[in-house]
Design a protein around this motif. Structure first.
Motif: not given
Ligand code: COI
Length: 325
Positions: A35-42, A60-65
């Protein structure tokens, strides 16, 4: 329930994910990418995300949210790679996993014996047909005073295994328990009483660098340190000084500070920017292994199963022993 798993190793974890997704009738998608900032979209479309030890930053937590993830489950016991406080503040739940403590406890026992018996030197010498004895005289485990730091499931299992050797066993834990044959001591007294220390504490702000120049100064000359917990528990530079002075006779480190971008990658063509690792690895009395104490078939199966179980418990809304926040 949709689960997305990062860092899924195709050669061992994948079959466990397949087995448990079919057993529990779940929709599980996996990638071998960490997991990285670049593949959260997966993970888009999945409410549950499974990760390994790669650091999960607040961004990354913000992006997952933002993509609707409810819970992140690490397939590990330790969760120091996730800012749980921040996750809680934005409404993301965090869970960990568990596996039989035998794997790490047995590995720790092996490292204890290998350190006391100069096994690294023995293997190095015999591999070049040097069969001399000088410098290889070891110590019996039965003669040592063992200081177990942290008596959670792994620390307790290590103690059980040690009992067969007849050594004196002391322990430190902020929440001591009644364990037959074990004397709990305050940390400072443990450092000055014992001569083989095994670390089984979690990494938190209060435990970071608990082995430092002051604690090393308290230890008897010729002490041995085994760390199968977290690299950050030891101040590596202070340890190097203590090894140079002979204060520490040997140590075995399955974990080391700043290991995240090393373990478990093939970095053989790279220049590695980790001076303590280079210095420690070069010492004949220091055993380095790549955070592998956990790695048995049983543990891998348990890690995947219990991570999935944490998500199932969450969905069911009942008790969830794996939930951290
Ligand atoms: C854990 O489960 O906390 C471990 O240390 C093993 C993990 C790095 C795979």
């Amino acid at each position: 329930m949709k689960i997305f798993a990062y860092g899924c190793r195709p050669y061992d974890e994948m079959s466990c994910f397949e087995k448990y997704s079919s057993l529990f009738g779940l929709d599980v998608k996996c990638t071998k990418q960490s997991v990285s900032e670049d593949n959260i979209y997966l993970a888009e479309g999945s409410e549950y995300v499974s990760v390994l030890t790669n650091p999960i930053t607040d961004t990354m937590l913000d992006s997952f949210k933002s993509i609707g993830v409810k819970m992140i489950g690490t397939r590990t016991v330790g969760y120091d790679h996730i800012d749980c406080k921040y996750a809680k503040s934005i409404g993301i739940k965090i869970s960990n996993s568990s596996y039989s403590p035998d794997a790490v406890a047995e590995f720790t026992l092996m490292l204890s014996l290998m350190s006391l018996r100069n096994m690294k030197r023995i293997i190095q010498r015999s591999s070049i047909n040097d069969f001399t004895l000088k410098g290889l005289r070891g110590c019996n485990l039965s003669e040592r005073k063992i200081g177990v730091i942290g008596t959670g499931t792994i620390g307790k299992r290590y103690i059980e295994l040690l009992k067969g050797f007849g050594c004196e066993i002391y322990a430190y834990d902020p929440s001591p328990e009644e364990i037959e044959g074990v004397i709990y001591l305050p940390l400072k007294d443990l450092f000055s009483t014992c001569d083989l220390f095994s670390l089984h504490a979690p990494l938190r702000s209060g435990t970071r660098h608990m082995i430092n120049s002051s604690s090393l100064a308290l230890m008897p000359e010729g002490s041995v340190i085994i760390n199968t917990a977290r690299g950050g528990l030891i101040d590596s530079n202070a340890l190097i000084d203590a090894l140079n002075e002979g204060k520490i006779a040997a140590c075995a480190l399955d974990v080391i500070e700043d290991e995240f971008d090393l373990y478990y990658y093939n970095r053989k063509a790279d220049v590695i920017n980790n001076k303590p690792l280079a210095i420690l690895r070069d010492m004949p009395n220091v055993i380095i292994s790549p955070h592998i104490a956990f790695y048995t078939s049983k543990s891998v199966d348990d890690m995947v199963r219990n991570c999935i179980q944490a998500f199932i418990n969450d969905e069911a809304g009942g008790e969830n022993p794996f939930r951290i926040v």
